[in-house]
Design a protein around this motif. Structure first.
Motif, PDB file in Angstrom:
ATOM      1  N   LYS A   5       0.861  -1.179   0.000  1.00  0.00           N
ATOM      2  CA  LYS A   5       0.000   0.000   0.000  1.00  0.00           C
ATOM      3  C   LYS A   5       0.901   1.233   0.000  1.00  0.00           C
ATOM      4  CE  LYS A   5      -1.623  -2.121   3.585  1.00  0.00           C
ATOM      5  NZ  LYS A   5      -2.304  -2.490   4.843  1.00  0.00           N
ATOM      6  N   ILE A  10      -2.793   0.335  -4.450  1.00  0.00           N
ATOM      7  CA  ILE A  10      -2.831  -0.951  -3.762  1.00  0.00           C
ATOM      8  C   ILE A  10      -2.362  -2.012  -4.733  1.00  0.00           C
ATOM      9  CG2 ILE A  10      -4.255  -2.541  -2.433  1.00  0.00           C
ATOM     10  CD1 ILE A  10      -4.080   0.360  -1.319  1.00  0.00           C
ATOM     11  N   LEU A  22      -3.555  -9.446  -2.939  1.00  0.00           N
ATOM     12  CA  LEU A  22      -4.679  -8.748  -3.550  1.00  0.00           C
ATOM     13  C   LEU A  22      -5.766  -9.780  -3.869  1.00  0.00           C
ATOM     14  CD1 LEU A  22      -5.688  -5.962  -4.388  1.00  0.00           C
ATOM     15  CD2 LEU A  22      -4.825  -6.425  -6.683  1.00  0.00           C
ATOM     16  N   ASP A  26      -9.814  -8.160  -0.422  1.00  0.00           N
ATOM     17  CA  ASP A  26      -9.005  -6.938  -0.342  1.00  0.00           C
ATOM     18  C   ASP A  26      -9.439  -5.927  -1.396  1.00  0.00           C
ATOM     19  OD1 ASP A  26      -6.698  -7.515   1.689  1.00  0.00           O
ATOM     20  OD2 ASP A  26      -6.876  -9.328   0.493  1.00  0.00           O
ATOM     21  N   TYR A  30     -10.704  -2.067  -0.415  1.00  0.00           N
ATOM     22  CA  TYR A  30     -10.041  -0.822  -0.806  1.00  0.00           C
ATOM     23  C   TYR A  30     -10.879  -0.012  -1.788  1.00  0.00           C
ATOM     24  CZ  TYR A  30      -6.101  -2.324   1.890  1.00  0.00           C
ATOM     25  OH  TYR A  30      -5.318  -2.712   2.952  1.00  0.00           O
ATOM     26  N   LEU A 134      -6.609   4.723   3.140  1.00  0.00           N
ATOM     27  CA  LEU A 134      -6.091   3.580   3.891  1.00  0.00           C
ATOM     28  C   LEU A 134      -6.664   3.542   5.301  1.00  0.00           C
ATOM     29  CD1 LEU A 134      -2.335   3.559   2.778  1.00  0.00           C
ATOM     30  CD2 LEU A 134      -4.203   2.146   1.926  1.00  0.00           C
TER      31      LEU A 134
END
Length: 460
Positions: A5, A10, A22, A26, A30, A134
């Motif tokens: 990150k 990402i 990933l 995830d 994000y 984040l």
């Protein structure tokens, strides 16, 4: 397996356990965080987001997750499908969207993918905004909408063509002269989206294209980073078909490198140098590149009466410095050209058009063009990291060890010697320390790199 990150977005390997790679989970987390941030910054409208991807095998999976997560958050999506990073950036402006995401891990191998966040200006999202996103992701501070407020997805299929139109409309692109020249080039598009859009641009300019790895199936035939050690087939093909030169782009078409007519690398570092040479001839001014880029750009800039400035590594950092110094062109030594007349983003397509314009104006072969520039050699080494390595302490010790050289510490540590320099920094895109050096010949550059690789390994 890895999840990174950073200001570059990402980025991670596909598969494995959530929060370490990933994974689908995830991706949803994000994108939900990005959507929450976006809605908090555009309170009185239903935001619209442009989404595109390179040709990686994992791309359709990730893009489906991205699109439908935005829908669940009440955000409309312009779906470009297969696209490029600079095309997504331009499309945010053209489609009057509030943001964008390009799904690409750029130069990383095929088992990687990433989410690159674009702001309402069609530029890489600021580091402060990424930090905010984040935090939202860590807090799981999401709020999905009810059935009456879902977003919608619309398909946009003409944005790469629009991107090309805008390049052909630039005053410095000498379309007629290029067409009269009748160039033949070999194109290595590493089986990604460059295989779609680069031939379209070249054909519009009357350039004959010999395609090499131009099927956008995501099956990279070699490491996709456009470095000499990965491009032996391209170099051979240029000589075999008697091409004027070769072109290679990375999977998302924001990095660009050339091969001369003899099959030798022009050098990705000299992509920016040559384009800057052309632009500065017609539009005198300042230039910017990052700390890991060749000194040749500074030499060319000052020879044209301009001032040269450096920034930390990363497109975002270069763009901020370019705006501060009113630079007419800038970029990164990895083959990334940023030409503000078109947009503030690394763009291999505009780099190709400027390079062709330079060749017809100078009436020169690519090998002779390279010979006309200040000669430097660069080494690009790396040291793999593990989770227990204290990189900050390493850089602190190196800074102290070479304090008499007045190290530059805005991004890792850069040490300038009398006839060479070394730049050590933690990568934003891979779990490595990058060790870049430059000197007046390859032997000296490699020797300096070996020395600092050994110093790093000795520390750990």
């Amino acid at each position: 397996m890895t999840l990174i990150k950073s200001i570059s977005g990402i980025r991670g390997t596909i598969g494995g356990r959530p929060y370490e790679n990933l994974t689908p989970l995830d991706t949803v987390i994000y994108v939900s965080a990005f959507a929450s941030w976006l809605k908090s910054n555009f309170l009185n409208i239903q935001p619209k987001v442009v989404v595109g991807r390179d040709a990686r095998i994992s791309g359709p999976i990730i893009q489906s997750l991205v699109n439908q997560t935005f829908v669940a958050c009440g955000i409309d999506v312009f779906d470009l499908g297969l696209s490029t990073t600079p095309t997504v950036e331009i499309s945010v402006i053209e489609l009057k969207a509030q943001a964008g995401i390009i799904i690409t891990a750029s130069h990383n191998p095929k088992d990687w993918n990433a989410l690159k966040f674009i702001d309402c200006n069609g530029e890489i999202l600021s580091s402060k905004s990424v930090v905010d996103i984040l935090k939202i992701a860590d807090d799981r501070d999401f709020n999905y909408v009810g059935i009456d407020y879902l977003g919608k997805v619309s398909t946009e299929q003409a944005m790469m063509e629009r991107h090309i139109e805008k390049i052909l409309g630039l005053s410095l692109v000498q379309s007629d002269a290029i067409q009269k020249k009748g160039f033949r080039v070999v194109l290595d598009a590493v089986n990604s989206t460059g295989g779609i859009v680069v031939p379209q641009l070249l054909e519009a300019l009357g350039v004959e294209v010999v395609p090499l790895y131009c099927d956008p199936n995501g099956l990279f035939p070699h490491n996709p980073e456009p470095l000499k050690e990965h491009l032996s087939v391209l170099c051979q093909k240029v000589v075999e078909v008697k091409a004027d030169f070769g072109i290679v782009v990375d999977p998302d078409v924001d990095r660009l490198a050339f091969v001369d007519e003899t099959g030798e690398m022009f050098g990705e570092e000299y992509t920016l140098v040559s384009c800057a040479d052309y632009v500065l001839t017609h539009s005198p001014g300042n230039t910017v590149s990052n700390l890991s880029s060749t000194k040749a750009l500074a030499d060319v800039t000052t020879s044209k009466g301009g001032m040269y400035f450096t920034s930390a590594v990363g497109e975002l950092n270069v763009v901020e410095k370019m705006k501060a110094e009113n630079a007419v062109i800038g970029g990164e030594g990895n083959g990334g050209i940023i030409y503000p007349e078109l947009h503030y983003g690394r763009d291999a397509l505009v780099g190709i058009a400027l390079f062709l314009s330079l060749l017809v104006e100078k009436e020169i072969k690519v090998s002779a063009l390279k010979a006309s520039y200040p000669k430097y050699a660069m080494s690009k080494a790396k040291v793999a990291l593990s989770s227990d390595m204290d990189v900050d302490e390493l850089f602190k010790q190196i800074k102290n060890q070479y304090k008499d050289k007045n190290p530059i510490t805005i991004d890792g540590v850069k040490i300038e010697f009398e006839t060479a320099w070394v730049h050590l920094r933690k990568s934003n895109t891979e779990p490595i320390i990058r060790v870049y050096t430059e000197a007046h010949n390859e032997e000296a550059a490699q020797s300096l790199a070996n020395r600092f690789v050994n110093e790093i390994k000795g520390f750990f």
